[in-house]
Design a protein around this motif. Structure first.
Motif, mmCIF file in Angstrom:
data_model
loop_
_atom_site.group_PDB
_atom_site.id
_atom_site.type_symbol
_atom_site.label_atom_id
_atom_site.label_comp_id
_atom_site.label_asym_id
_atom_site.label_seq_id
_atom_site.Cartn_x
_atom_site.Cartn_y
_atom_site.Cartn_z
ATOM 1 N N LEU A 103 0.827 -1.204 0.000
ATOM 2 C CA LEU A 103 0.000 0.000 0.000
ATOM 3 C C LEU A 103 0.863 1.257 0.000
ATOM 4 C CD1 LEU A 103 -2.839 1.172 0.136
ATOM 5 C CD2 LEU A 103 -2.692 1.063 2.631
ATOM 6 N N ALA A 104 1.911 1.262 0.812
ATOM 7 C CA ALA A 104 2.785 2.440 0.862
ATOM 8 C C ALA A 104 3.467 2.675 -0.482
ATOM 9 C CB ALA A 104 3.830 2.255 1.969
ATOM 10 N N ALA A 105 3.902 1.601 -1.135
ATOM 11 C CA ALA A 105 4.538 1.751 -2.452
ATOM 12 C C ALA A 105 3.546 2.293 -3.478
ATOM 13 C CB ALA A 105 5.106 0.417 -2.909
ATOM 14 N N LEU A 106 2.295 1.848 -3.415
ATOM 15 C CA LEU A 106 1.306 2.273 -4.405
ATOM 16 C C LEU A 106 0.887 3.729 -4.208
ATOM 17 C CD1 LEU A 106 -0.930 -0.922 -4.578
ATOM 18 C CD2 LEU A 106 0.608 -0.060 -6.346
ATOM 19 N N VAL A 107 0.809 4.194 -2.965
ATOM 20 C CA VAL A 107 0.368 5.572 -2.733
ATOM 21 C C VAL A 107 1.516 6.571 -2.803
ATOM 22 C CG1 VAL A 107 -1.556 4.781 -1.319
ATOM 23 C CG2 VAL A 107 0.591 5.424 -0.207
ATOM 24 N N GLY A 108 2.745 6.083 -3.016
ATOM 25 C CA GLY A 108 3.876 6.985 -3.205
ATOM 26 C C GLY A 108 4.773 7.163 -2.005
ATOM 27 N N ARG A 156 9.846 5.548 0.693
ATOM 28 C CA ARG A 156 10.787 5.332 1.800
ATOM 29 C C ARG A 156 10.156 4.507 2.909
ATOM 30 N NH1 ARG A 156 13.941 11.177 2.435
ATOM 31 N NH2 ARG A 156 14.905 11.155 0.344
ATOM 32 N N LEU A 157 8.886 4.779 3.198
ATOM 33 C CA LEU A 157 8.200 3.969 4.203
ATOM 34 C C LEU A 157 8.096 2.526 3.744
ATOM 35 C CD1 LEU A 157 6.555 3.647 6.797
ATOM 36 C CD2 LEU A 157 4.520 4.362 5.502
ATOM 37 N N ALA A 158 7.744 2.321 2.471
ATOM 38 C CA ALA A 158 7.646 0.959 1.941
ATOM 39 C C ALA A 158 8.988 0.240 2.033
ATOM 40 C CB ALA A 158 7.166 0.998 0.491
ATOM 41 N N ALA A 159 10.067 0.940 1.657
ATOM 42 C CA ALA A 159 11.400 0.321 1.723
ATOM 43 C C ALA A 159 11.775 -0.006 3.168
ATOM 44 C CB ALA A 159 12.443 1.237 1.089
ATOM 45 N N GLY A 160 11.481 0.919 4.085
ATOM 46 C CA GLY A 160 11.808 0.675 5.491
ATOM 47 C C GLY A 160 11.070 -0.522 6.058
ATOM 48 N N LEU A 161 9.783 -0.639 5.732
ATOM 49 C CA LEU A 161 9.008 -1.787 6.205
ATOM 50 C C LEU A 161 9.526 -3.093 5.597
ATOM 51 C CD1 LEU A 161 5.401 -0.287 6.072
ATOM 52 C CD2 LEU A 161 6.718 -0.844 8.127
ATOM 53 N N ALA A 162 9.903 -3.040 4.310
ATOM 54 C CA ALA A 162 10.427 -4.246 3.666
ATOM 55 C C ALA A 162 11.744 -4.677 4.304
ATOM 56 C CB ALA A 162 10.609 -3.998 2.168
ATOM 57 N N TRP A 163 12.633 -3.714 4.583
ATOM 58 C CA TRP A 163 13.888 -4.070 5.245
ATOM 59 C C TRP A 163 13.627 -4.586 6.662
ATOM 60 C CZ3 TRP A 163 17.907 -5.267 2.708
ATOM 61 C CH2 TRP A 163 18.253 -4.607 1.520
ATOM 62 N N ALA A 164 12.573 -4.084 7.310
ATOM 63 C CA ALA A 164 12.198 -4.626 8.618
ATOM 64 C C ALA A 164 11.777 -6.087 8.491
ATOM 65 C CB ALA A 164 11.073 -3.792 9.226
ATOM 66 N N GLY A 165 11.087 -6.418 7.384
ATOM 67 C CA GLY A 165 10.732 -7.814 7.146
ATOM 68 C C GLY A 165 11.954 -8.695 6.959
ATOM 69 N N VAL A 166 12.959 -8.177 6.241
ATOM 70 C CA VAL A 166 14.216 -8.928 6.076
ATOM 71 C C VAL A 166 14.886 -9.141 7.428
ATOM 72 C CG1 VAL A 166 16.542 -8.829 5.081
ATOM 73 C CG2 VAL A 166 14.565 -8.115 3.715
ATOM 74 N N ALA A 169 14.479 -14.592 0.165
ATOM 75 C CA ALA A 169 15.005 -13.976 -1.057
ATOM 76 C C ALA A 169 13.992 -13.008 -1.662
ATOM 77 C CB ALA A 169 15.376 -15.064 -2.068
ATOM 78 N N LEU A 170 12.719 -13.374 -1.640
ATOM 79 C CA LEU A 170 11.679 -12.459 -2.126
ATOM 80 C C LEU A 170 11.651 -11.179 -1.299
ATOM 81 C CD1 LEU A 170 8.699 -14.852 -2.932
ATOM 82 C CD2 LEU A 170 9.889 -13.377 -4.553
ATOM 83 N N ALA A 171 11.739 -11.321 0.023
ATOM 84 C CA ALA A 171 11.754 -10.133 0.880
ATOM 85 C C ALA A 171 12.958 -9.249 0.573
ATOM 86 C CB ALA A 171 11.765 -10.561 2.351
ATOM 87 N N LEU A 172 14.104 -9.871 0.334
ATOM 88 C CA LEU A 172 15.306 -9.116 0.007
ATOM 89 C C LEU A 172 15.148 -8.398 -1.328
ATOM 90 C CD1 LEU A 172 18.055 -8.664 1.351
ATOM 91 C CD2 LEU A 172 18.946 -10.578 0.012
ATOM 92 N N VAL A 173 14.560 -9.068 -2.308
ATOM 93 C CA VAL A 173 14.319 -8.434 -3.611
ATOM 94 C C VAL A 173 13.364 -7.257 -3.460
ATOM 95 C CG1 VAL A 173 13.208 -8.781 -5.857
ATOM 96 C CG2 VAL A 173 14.842 -10.462 -5.004
ATOM 97 N N ALA A 174 12.280 -7.443 -2.690
ATOM 98 C CA ALA A 174 11.320 -6.349 -2.484
ATOM 99 C C ALA A 174 11.993 -5.154 -1.823
ATOM 100 C CB ALA A 174 10.151 -6.837 -1.644
ATOM 101 N N ALA A 175 12.776 -5.409 -0.767
ATOM 102 C CA ALA A 175 13.432 -4.311 -0.054
ATOM 103 C C ALA A 175 14.422 -3.581 -0.956
ATOM 104 C CB ALA A 175 14.131 -4.854 1.184
ATOM 105 N N ALA A 176 15.236 -4.344 -1.690
ATOM 106 C CA ALA A 176 16.215 -3.713 -2.574
ATOM 107 C C ALA A 176 15.523 -2.938 -3.692
ATOM 108 C CB ALA A 176 17.144 -4.778 -3.155
ATOM 109 N N ALA A 177 14.465 -3.513 -4.273
ATOM 110 C CA ALA A 177 13.768 -2.847 -5.373
ATOM 111 C C ALA A 177 13.115 -1.555 -4.904
ATOM 112 C CB ALA A 177 12.724 -3.782 -5.969
ATOM 113 N N LEU A 178 12.511 -1.572 -3.737
ATOM 114 C CA LEU A 178 11.842 -0.375 -3.236
ATOM 115 C C LEU A 178 12.826 0.678 -2.756
ATOM 116 C CD1 LEU A 178 8.935 -2.143 -1.332
ATOM 117 C CD2 LEU A 178 8.744 -0.767 -3.414
#
Length: 361
Positions: free
Chosen positions: A131-136, A139-149, A175-184
């Motif tokens: 949701l954070a990535a879609l609404v723009g 940085r919040l999306a990336a931070g949450l993804a790295w928290a998942g990693v 690996a998926l979580a790492l890809v999401a965090a790096a991509a975001l």
């Protein structure tokens, strides 16, 4: 004659440098190298060879790093980050439902344990990332993804000592979580994923993982009871490797058709992206595919042996190295292939432009 052999060998070493670098500096570098050669020398010195190879690899890395800042990479990263977050959200939802809904195939003393806070946190976390990535809020999306990693490393990492089978089973999700965090983390304009995907693709990418989760869970809760014999009597099973079971063959194939339709919807959404973005999305996802293939093929014997032996058979360092290096090498190879492919297409287009400008005889 010796000078010619030395020149040829120096040119082979200079091939380590990118083509753009060689076009500008190759003759100058070659002249300096030949001027410093000893009389009668036919092979480059070891120090010169090491210096040329190291310099060429560093130059190629610099060129590759510049290439990763192209807009097409940012677009692909934005789309990939959202797609992977949705897939991980669906996988977390499946895990939560597995704990919340009782399965008839379990014996009566073993009802569903019920979801714990971590199950709810995984679902909420990856939903928030998407949701954070879609609404723009990149940085919040990336931070949450790295928290998942980090959460995987904290919760699952310690199990490497005594539960390596479980750790290996969860590596593709890590690996998926790492890809999401790096991509975001890749800089991109706000709401870029929405602009790249468009409404129709976005709807397909949201509904497809949720549909797969719903179908798999529906199939699980409609399994034969513990007192029945799965795979016999009134229930049919697809295969030993695909965990689908239903009362009749038509119903079973309806499950298969639903899963296939969801997969095709995702493939169609990605296939209709602009070719430069589509190629890069494939490269960004390729490490996960490589890791899954390594686990499925190279480690299948280890998993079977561990299950039958009844005790842990530790992975050797070479096996851990393969698990780490296979995704990395796959990604780097994909980057090089995309670069070579697009350079070839660019040269072809330049040739066509010259042909169009050439006056007719």
């Amino acid at each position: 004659m010796s000078a010619d052999r030395l020149e040829r060998r120096y040119r082979r070493l200079l091939a380590c440098y990118p083509w753009e670098h060689r076009r500008t500096y190759e003759e100058e570098m070659l002249a300096v190298l030949l001027a410093g050669a000893r009389p009668g020398q036919t092979r480059p010195d070891l120090a010169d060879a090491a210096n040329l190879i190291g310099g060429g690899l560093r130059a190629r890395l610099r060129v590759g790093a510049r290439g990763l800042t192209e807009p097409a990479w940012a677009d692909a990263a934005a789309a990939t980050g959202v797609l992977v977050a949705l897939v991980l959200c669906a996988a977390a939802t499946k895990g939560l439902l597995d704990q919340a809904l009782p399965a008839p195939s379990l014996p009566p003393p073993y009802p569903a344990a019920g979801p714990d806070p971590v199950d709810w946190l995984r679902v909420a976390g990856w939903a928030a990332v998407a949701l954070a990535a879609l609404v723009g809020l990149r940085r919040l999306a990336a931070g949450l993804a790295w928290a998942g990693v980090a959460g995987w490393l904290v919760l699952v990492g310690p199990a490497v000592a005594d539960q390596q089978t479980y750790v290996v089973d969860t590596l593709p999700q890590f690996a998926l979580a790492l890809v999401a965090a790096a991509a975001l983390t890749v800089p991109a304009p706000p709401r870029r994923a929405v602009a790249v995907l468009g409404p129709a693709r976005l709807v397909a990418l949201v509904l497809a993982p949720l549909s797969v989760t719903a179908l798999l869970e529906l199939n699980r809760v409609n399994r034969p009871g513990f007192t029945e014999s799965p795979g016999t009597g009134s229930f049919v099973r697809l295969s030993a490797d695909i965990d689908l079971e239903a009362g009749t063959s038509p119903v079973l194939w309806l499950y298969v058709a639903g899963l296939a339709a969801a997969g095709l919807a995702v493939l169609a959404a990605l296939a209709t992206l602009a070719p430069p973005v589509r190629r890069r999305v494939a490269v960004l996802l390729s490490p996960v595919a490589a890791l899954a293939l390594v686990i499925e093929n190279a480690l299948s014997g280890w998993v079977t042996s561990t299950a039958h032996m009844g005790h842990l058979i530790p992975l050797v360092p070479a096996q851990w190295a393969v698990l780490v290096l296979a995704p990395l090498v796959t990604f780097l190879a994909g980057v090089l292939l995309v670069r070579r492919r697009e350079e070839t297409l660019r040269m072809i287009e330049l040739g066509r432009a010259v042909d169009r400008e050439r006056p007719a005889p």
